[in-house]
Design a protein around this motif. Structure first.
Motif, PDB file in Angstrom:
ATOM      1  N   ASN A 432       0.828  -1.210   0.000  1.00 42.82           N
ATOM      2  CA  ASN A 432       0.000   0.000   0.000  1.00 42.82           C
ATOM      3  C   ASN A 432       0.863   1.262   0.000  1.00 42.82           C
ATOM      4  OD1 ASN A 432      -2.382  -1.462   0.025  1.00 42.82           O
ATOM      5  ND2 ASN A 432      -2.536  -1.494   2.259  1.00 42.82           N
ATOM      6  N   GLU A 433       1.957   1.241   0.752  1.00 38.74           N
ATOM      7  CA  GLU A 433       2.862   2.397   0.776  1.00 38.74           C
ATOM      8  C   GLU A 433       3.502   2.609  -0.596  1.00 38.74           C
ATOM      9  OE1 GLU A 433       3.333   4.608   3.124  1.00 38.74           O
ATOM     10  OE2 GLU A 433       2.148   3.644   4.700  1.00 38.74           O
ATOM     11  N   ALA A 434       3.804   1.516  -1.297  1.00 41.86           N
ATOM     12  CA  ALA A 434       4.357   1.641  -2.653  1.00 41.86           C
ATOM     13  C   ALA A 434       3.347   2.311  -3.581  1.00 41.86           C
ATOM     14  CB  ALA A 434       4.744   0.270  -3.182  1.00 41.86           C
ATOM     15  N   GLU A 435       2.088   1.867  -3.496  1.00 43.81           N
ATOM     16  CA  GLU A 435       1.028   2.456  -4.335  1.00 43.81           C
ATOM     17  C   GLU A 435       0.900   3.958  -4.062  1.00 43.81           C
ATOM     18  OE1 GLU A 435      -0.756   1.156  -6.684  1.00 43.81           O
ATOM     19  OE2 GLU A 435      -0.884  -1.012  -6.412  1.00 43.81           O
ATOM     20  N   LYS A 436       1.010   4.358  -2.780  1.00 39.33           N
ATOM     21  CA  LYS A 436       0.925   5.787  -2.429  1.00 39.33           C
ATOM     22  C   LYS A 436       2.029   6.582  -3.113  1.00 39.33           C
ATOM     23  CE  LYS A 436      -0.893   5.147   2.255  1.00 39.33           C
ATOM     24  NZ  LYS A 436      -0.542   5.281   3.698  1.00 39.33           N
ATOM     25  N   ARG A 437       3.136   5.898  -3.396  1.00 42.28           N
ATOM     26  CA  ARG A 437       4.287   6.567  -4.027  1.00 42.28           C
ATOM     27  C   ARG A 437       4.334   6.277  -5.524  1.00 42.28           C
ATOM     28  NH1 ARG A 437       4.928   5.334   1.103  1.00 42.28           N
ATOM     29  NH2 ARG A 437       6.259   6.556   2.516  1.00 42.28           N
ATOM     30  N   THR A 438       3.186   5.918  -6.098  1.00 36.77           N
ATOM     31  CA  THR A 438       2.976   5.677  -7.540  1.00 36.77           C
ATOM     32  C   THR A 438       3.817   4.525  -8.077  1.00 36.77           C
ATOM     33  OG1 THR A 438       4.622   7.276  -8.367  1.00 36.77           O
ATOM     34  CG2 THR A 438       2.413   8.126  -7.880  1.00 36.77           C
ATOM     35  N   ILE A 439       4.111   3.550  -7.220  1.00 36.09           N
ATOM     36  CA  ILE A 439       4.825   2.348  -7.647  1.00 36.09           C
ATOM     37  C   ILE A 439       3.857   1.174  -7.632  1.00 36.09           C
ATOM     38  CG2 ILE A 439       6.648   0.685  -7.027  1.00 36.09           C
ATOM     39  CD1 ILE A 439       7.763   3.264  -8.134  1.00 36.09           C
ATOM     40  N   ASP A 440       3.788   0.452  -8.753  1.00 40.08           N
ATOM     41  CA  ASP A 440       2.934  -0.732  -8.811  1.00 40.08           C
ATOM     42  C   ASP A 440       3.411  -1.741  -7.766  1.00 40.08           C
ATOM     43  OD1 ASP A 440       1.961  -3.411  -9.652  1.00 40.08           O
ATOM     44  OD2 ASP A 440       1.066  -2.250 -11.275  1.00 40.08           O
ATOM     45  N   GLN A 441       2.471  -2.220  -6.953  1.00 42.64           N
ATOM     46  CA  GLN A 441       2.858  -3.098  -5.854  1.00 42.64           C
ATOM     47  C   GLN A 441       3.477  -4.414  -6.322  1.00 42.64           C
ATOM     48  OE1 GLN A 441      -0.889  -5.394  -4.186  1.00 42.64           O
ATOM     49  NE2 GLN A 441      -1.264  -3.194  -4.100  1.00 42.64           N
ATOM     50  N   SER A 442       3.295  -4.757  -7.590  1.00 44.20           N
ATOM     51  CA  SER A 442       3.905  -5.990  -8.107  1.00 44.20           C
ATOM     52  C   SER A 442       5.429  -5.880  -8.181  1.00 44.20           C
ATOM     53  CB  SER A 442       3.355  -6.309  -9.504  1.00 44.20           C
ATOM     54  OG  SER A 442       3.752  -5.319 -10.439  1.00 44.20           O
ATOM     55  N   ARG A 443       5.951  -4.647  -8.033  1.00 41.90           N
ATOM     56  CA  ARG A 443       7.411  -4.467  -8.085  1.00 41.90           C
ATOM     57  C   ARG A 443       8.068  -4.716  -6.719  1.00 41.90           C
ATOM     58  NH1 ARG A 443       8.571   0.986 -11.390  1.00 41.90           N
ATOM     59  NH2 ARG A 443      10.722   0.201 -11.292  1.00 41.90           N
ATOM     60  N   LEU A 444       7.250  -5.030  -5.724  1.00 42.49           N
ATOM     61  CA  LEU A 444       7.756  -5.504  -4.438  1.00 42.49           C
ATOM     62  C   LEU A 444       7.597  -7.016  -4.388  1.00 42.49           C
ATOM     63  CD1 LEU A 444       7.605  -2.475  -3.785  1.00 42.49           C
ATOM     64  CD2 LEU A 444       6.681  -3.079  -1.544  1.00 42.49           C
ATOM     65  N   ILE A 445       8.691  -7.708  -4.197  1.00 43.30           N
ATOM     66  CA  ILE A 445       8.677  -9.174  -4.191  1.00 43.30           C
ATOM     67  C   ILE A 445       9.228  -9.648  -2.855  1.00 43.30           C
ATOM     68  CG2 ILE A 445       9.629 -11.238  -5.307  1.00 43.30           C
ATOM     69  CD1 ILE A 445       9.790  -9.300  -7.868  1.00 43.30           C
ATOM     70  N   PHE A 446       8.549 -10.607  -2.227  1.00 40.03           N
ATOM     71  CA  PHE A 446       8.920 -11.045  -0.882  1.00 40.03           C
ATOM     72  C   PHE A 446       9.484 -12.457  -0.910  1.00 40.03           C
ATOM     73  CE2 PHE A 446       5.946  -7.618  -0.345  1.00 40.03           C
ATOM     74  CZ  PHE A 446       6.501  -6.889   0.696  1.00 40.03           C
ATOM     75  N   ALA A 447      10.651 -12.604  -0.289  1.00 37.57           N
ATOM     76  CA  ALA A 447      11.373 -13.887  -0.279  1.00 37.57           C
ATOM     77  C   ALA A 447      10.917 -14.731   0.899  1.00 37.57           C
ATOM     78  CB  ALA A 447      12.870 -13.630  -0.181  1.00 37.57           C
ATOM     79  N   GLU A 448      10.503 -15.938   0.619  1.00 41.74           N
ATOM     80  CA  GLU A 448      10.110 -16.872   1.679  1.00 41.74           C
ATOM     81  C   GLU A 448      11.367 -17.501   2.298  1.00 41.74           C
ATOM     82  OE1 GLU A 448       7.071 -17.336   2.779  1.00 41.74           O
ATOM     83  OE2 GLU A 448       6.093 -16.079   1.255  1.00 41.74           O
ATOM     84  N   ARG A 449      11.214 -18.061   3.489  1.00 40.82           N
ATOM     85  CA  ARG A 449      12.327 -18.712   4.175  1.00 40.82           C
ATOM     86  C   ARG A 449      12.697 -20.009   3.447  1.00 40.82           C
ATOM     87  NH1 ARG A 449      14.636 -18.527   9.228  1.00 40.82           N
ATOM     88  NH2 ARG A 449      13.220 -16.839   9.827  1.00 40.82           N
TER      89      ARG A 449
END
Length: 583
Positions: A432-449
């Motif tokens: 959501n914070e990325a979207e507020k900064r006009t960044i598509d949230q798909s550009r955040l990728i989370f690494a699993e353990r």
């Protein structure tokens, strides 16, 4: 008298007094409750549980006994039973702030962070002097990356724990919230003075001749596959047995994994003391004639600092597990280096400094990096885009770094930010914070353990590691550099904010240490825009990895041993602890 004995750490004497009181007044729920509290202190949780049961049987509406019984249940690992007891305490006494605090702690352990935050908030509203509740609320909001109360955090954090002696504030929760080492020191001093009034054991007779071998005792709650143990195990293996005998005292949960097995083999004597109380462990160390006791846990989870308040050894050192001063007159030294604690910042530490020549942090240069083929697509990463990486815990991320990271994504087309999976709330909030900064949230990728050797290997899929400011990447920086991934950092003032710079100094990569947010952003942008320059940095890191001090485990161990010898010589000469320099 029992309560007075408990307050000065004479727990066995306190228990004897409470039992005597029960003989005089066997129908006193209050005495059984006090007895349970003392038994809880000795980690005799089953006996404590029985005492609380007796108190509740005598007084069924005894809210405090229910809350205390919840503490025993929690210590025994039965979080569901603990939660029920805390809820019952609140039902009986709706304004029972401490029960809300205990309930919140239990919810934090079950990783139900929203419930934890709600109950911390309720505890603080009921009793504003209960600063622990506010500190934990702010910490867990940071853990889930809820930044809505940022102004409140900035206004309140500075006042927390520096003066209020009624309440015990756990300092670790504030390291990620502010970078003020003077306040970290004040909090530690207040906490220690209030909590550790234990009467030190009588010292062993000092030897008339300096021992041929110094007995070094390492004490930890984390002797398993934990970052502290992964860092220190190589040192234990490399200790010079002609000069040192190595003891390990494990008092945390027993997790019999590969790292624990290595630690057992690397110790001359490995003792599982998890079933002993603080004083018993200190006495055992005395019986083992430990010369130097090393606290690898500090004020972190499952700590048993009272062992050192009883004086387990004539020389006691705060090392590695806790990123700051312990504010305790029973801790003589802290292991550091000139980057971590430069001369102008020494005043913020109650311990004297044993200054190592490069980085204070040990490493294990035998760690395996998996040969398994791991592709970007396996990790959900784009095949061709630039990958910024930040595998820090979510509580270390603040809007200050995140704003920069989002601007970098805006300026570098097709780039992504690869973060560590922490919890579902932090992921949602960061998207959501990325979207507020006009960044598509798909550009955040989370690494699993994944297994550690594979985790190290997947670093090689990233292009650049971006550090956090107030609380740096610590062992996480070691992981990245060992895997060949460059790290950009910006040091602050406190211990936690200077570790990555210390590590980069030891691997001779000072060009990756920036000093302002603008410089940090400019360097990241330059390396992401200039493939040739980034290639040169990676090539230098590849060479330095095995030719500079950071990953020279044997040489590091010799420096550390030199520090131990200097500290012992100071003691043997009847001199008080002083700042010591290893060259």
């Amino acid at each position: 008298i029992g309560n007075l004995n408990k307050d000065i750490g004479e727990i066995d004497a306190a228990i004897d007094c409470f039992k005597q009181a029960i003989k005089i007044k066997p129908d006193s729920a209050f005495v059984f409750n006090n007895l349970g509290i003392a038994q809880n202190e000795t980690q005799d949780y089953y006996a404590a549980l029985q005492s609380y049961d007796r108190a509740i049987k005598l007084k069924p509406d005894f809210a405090e006994a229910f809350s205390n019984r919840g503490n025993a249940q929690k210590a025994m690992g039965d979080l569901n039973a603990a939660i029920e007891d805390y809820k019952q305490a609140i039902k009986l006494q709706i304004n029972f702030a401490e029960a809300y605090l205990n309930l919140a702690d239990a919810y934090s352990d079950t990783q139900e962070y929203e419930f934890a935050i709600q109950n911390y908030d309720q505890a603080y509203m009921l009793e504003p002097e209960l600063e622990t509740a506010l500190a934990h609320k702010l910490y867990f909001e940071r853990l889930i990356c809820d930044w809505r109360n940022l102004r409140e955090i900035q206004q309140l954090t500075g006042k927390l724990g520096t003066k209020n002696k009624k309440n015990l504030l756990v300092m670790f929760s504030l390291f990620s919230l502010e970078d003020y080492p003077e306040r970290h020191k004040s909090r530690a001093e207040v906490y220690t003075a209030r909590k550790f009034n234990h009467v030190a054991l009588e010292p062993n007779a000092k030897p008339t001749a300096k021992p041929a071998q110094l007995r070094v005792g390492y004490f930890s709650a984390d002797f398993y596959s934990h970052p502290v143990s992964q860092l220190i195990v190589g040192v234990l293996e490399q200790h010079d047995r002609t000069q040192f005998t190595v003891y390990a005292y494990a008092y945390g949960p027993e997790k019999n994994d590969d790292v624990r097995q290595r630690l057992i083999k690397a110790s001359d004597t490995f003792r599982d003391v998890s079933d002993k109380n603080y004083q018993e462990i200190a006495l055992l160390a005395r019986q083992d004639n430990i010369d130097i006791a090393i606290d690898l846990t500090g004020y972190t989870k499952n700590c048993r600092t009272a062992i050192f308040a009883y004086r387990a050894a004539p020389i006691q050192i705060n090392y590695l597990g806790y990123p700051g001063t312990m504010g305790a007159n029973f801790m003589d030294y802290i292991i550091a280096d000139k980057i971590l604690i430069p001369d102008e910042l020494k005043k913020h530490y109650t311990e004297k400094i044993i200054q190592l020549p490069y980085s204070y942090m040990p490493t294990d240069n035998t760690r395996k990096i998996s040969n398994k083929v791991i592709t970007r697509s396996d990790m959900g990463l784009p095949e061709n885009g630039f990958v910024f990486c930040g595998f820090n815990n979510s509580y270390k991320i603040s809007p200050s770094e995140f704003d920069i990271w989002m601007r970098l994504l805006l300026k570098i087309p097709d780039s992504v930010l690869w973060l560590r999976h922490s919890n579902k709330w932090s992921e949602d909030n960061l998207r959501n914070e990325a979207e507020k900064r006009t960044i598509d949230q798909s550009r955040l990728i989370f690494a699993e353990r994944i297994p550690m050797d594979e985790h190290l290997a997947r670093h090689q899929l990233a292009d650049l590691f971006l550090d956090t400011f107030t609380f740096n990447a610590h062992s996480t920086t070691v992981d990245a550099l060992w895997a060949g991934l460059p790290v950009i950092t910006k040091p602050g003032q406190g211990f936690a904010a200077r570790v990555a710079a210390s590590l980069l100094n030891a691997i001779n990569m000072p060009e990756l240490v920036t000093h302002t947010e603008q410089e940090y952003e400019s360097l990241a942008l330059e390396l992401a825009s200039n493939p040739e320059k980034l290639k040169q940095i990676k090539h230098k890191l590849k060479i330095n990895r095995l030719t500079t001090p950071l990953f020279d485990t044997l040489q590091y161990t010799r420096y550390l041993e030199n520090g131990y010898q200097k500290a012992y010589q100071q003691f043997f000469n009847n001199q008080t602890p002083d700042n010591l320099y290893v060259h």
